[in-house]
Design an enzyme around this catalytic site. Structure first.
Site, PDB file in Angstrom:
ATOM      1  N   GLY B  70      39.481  36.733  37.737  1.00 24.49           N
ATOM      2  CA  GLY B  70      39.959  35.539  38.612  1.00 24.49           C
ATOM      3  C   GLY B  70      38.949  34.594  38.655  1.00 24.49           C
ATOM      4  O   GLY B  70      38.632  34.134  37.622  1.00 24.49           O
ATOM      5  N   SER B 102      36.612  39.710  32.506  1.00 25.74           N
ATOM      6  CA  SER B 102      36.625  38.207  32.822  1.00 25.74           C
ATOM      7  C   SER B 102      35.539  37.652  33.866  1.00 25.74           C
ATOM      8  O   SER B 102      34.506  37.862  33.472  1.00 25.74           O
ATOM      9  CB  SER B 102      37.977  37.824  33.273  1.00 25.74           C
ATOM     10  N   ALA B 103      35.981  37.244  34.970  1.00 22.22           N
ATOM     11  CA  ALA B 103      35.064  36.805  35.943  1.00 22.22           C
ATOM     12  C   ALA B 103      33.947  38.023  36.171  1.00 22.22           C
ATOM     13  O   ALA B 103      32.773  37.764  36.536  1.00 22.22           O
ATOM     14  CB  ALA B 103      35.791  36.340  37.275  1.00 22.22           C
ATOM     15  N   HIS B 139      37.279  35.119  27.177  1.00 20.72           N
ATOM     16  CA  HIS B 139      38.462  34.203  26.511  1.00 20.72           C
ATOM     17  C   HIS B 139      37.860  33.191  25.731  1.00 20.72           C
ATOM     18  O   HIS B 139      38.514  32.185  25.774  1.00 20.72           O
ATOM     19  CB  HIS B 139      38.909  33.664  27.962  1.00 20.72           C
ATOM     20  N   GLU B 174      39.703  36.969  23.214  1.00 17.88           N
ATOM     21  CA  GLU B 174      40.439  37.796  23.773  1.00 17.88           C
ATOM     22  C   GLU B 174      40.524  39.244  23.067  1.00 17.88           C
ATOM     23  O   GLU B 174      40.676  39.197  21.632  1.00 17.88           O
ATOM     24  CB  GLU B 174      41.918  37.305  23.857  1.00 17.88           C
TER      25      GLU B 174
END
Lengths: 216, 216
Positions: B70, B102-103, B139, B174
């Site tokens: 997020g 991700s985060a 990413h 990715e």
């Protein structure tokens, strides 16, 4: 700068020298030299803020200010570090022309919270110059429907901003800019912009649109 | 999560419950519910950290931790706000499995300075959990040579990071992930990664590569 030459000439019509702030980039002399060469073609003399022993005095004595692009966090960190934020705000509020490109346009806003840049250095605050009461997202990119990228789209990112904040965001596409004179806000350039508000669908505006309501 | 199911099963082989941190997103219950349903299919029970009255105690009693993706700034802001950073660092250093997407992978690093996210909230520091000594850029996107976009490419942004910082950055495309066990760092998944270092050209690594040198 060719596509904005007319707008720069109009903004700088009353001035002969421009104080340039290259702090968003690493090589201050090279950046200043590039800008100097380009603005000299419009009969504008340029000094780099880093060339002045007293940057606050340089702001106080400037005829006009141009803050260039690069990394927004580095730019803000250095503006705070040099102590020039109050002087810039006072001079521009008093009528000194201000021009900002990319990170320099983020700097005109309330905060840097709608920058696209990487947070490469920790500034003492995210509060920016607060010359206008809205937010700009420069280099606005429409989502690519064919992308397999799982990261957030630009619109996703601005929606996240609105989960935590209320201020409207102008998503300026490449080639678009805003001109603010007094209470008037004009969208100029050859491409439109989006206005994104908390909890509302994005609104599209065409070049030439008046966006004065953003300052209301 | 299908493409990482085997890796998750191996990482979580010794545990029956996972403490999930949904703070990077806005809707904590919805995010936790999605993760709960997916991990239940691997016989893992999930509790959301926001469901616990005492989040520090929840970390101290957890069998494993999963921090979801997020907005990295919101996630870090809330981790500091809840006071759980020292407890997480102590537990993971002591061997508790940590998984981040991700985060949540940015959070494992020294700082959040290589996040792609918008700075929608001002955290008290950019220092992250410091579980590893290198930086991750999740990413990771290769530059599109046909783009007319004037904003910085991902590699430009990481080069800017290296103008201000020395730490190596792993650009994870990715579908790629890192597994760190003791002193071993393995690049897994179906796509490679880049390692970007200050003043050096980017280095390409294929899935299966050992990157232990990053911890040296």
């Amino acid at each position: 700068m060719d596509h904005v030459e007319d707008a720069v000439r109009e903004t700088m019509a009353e001035v002969g020298t421009v104080l340039f702030v290259p702090w968003a980039l690493d090589d201050l002399d090279a950046y200043t030299s590039t800008v100097r060469q380009r603005l000299e073609r419009m009969e504008l003399a340029v000094s780099g803020i880093h060339e002045h022993a007293d940057p606050i005095a340089a702001v106080n004595e400037a005829e006009a200010l141009f803050i260039g692009g690069g990394n927004t966090f580095r730019l803000l960190f250095r503006l705070y570090g040099a102590g020039v934020m109050p002087a810039i705000r006072a001079r521009v509020t008093d009528g000194m022309p201000y021009m900002g490109s990319s990170a320099g346009s983020n700097m005109a806003c309330a905060t840097i919270m709608t920058t696209n840049d990487m947070p490469i250095v920790y500034p003492p605050s995210f509060d920016a110059l607060q010359l206008v009461s809205f937010q700009i997202n420069p280099h606005y990119l429409d989502a690519d429907p064919d992308s397999t990228h799982k990261g957030e789209t630009r619109e996703d990112r601005i929606r996240e901003y609105h989960e935590m904040n209320d201020t409207p965001v102008v998503g300026l596409r490449e080639g678009a800019w805003l001109r603010v004179v007094g209470d008037e806000v004009r969208l100029e350039g050859h491409r439109g912009a989006l206005i994104l508000r908390r909890g509302q669908p994005a609104e599209e505006f065409e070049p030439g649109a008046r966006l004065d309501f953003l300052l209301a």
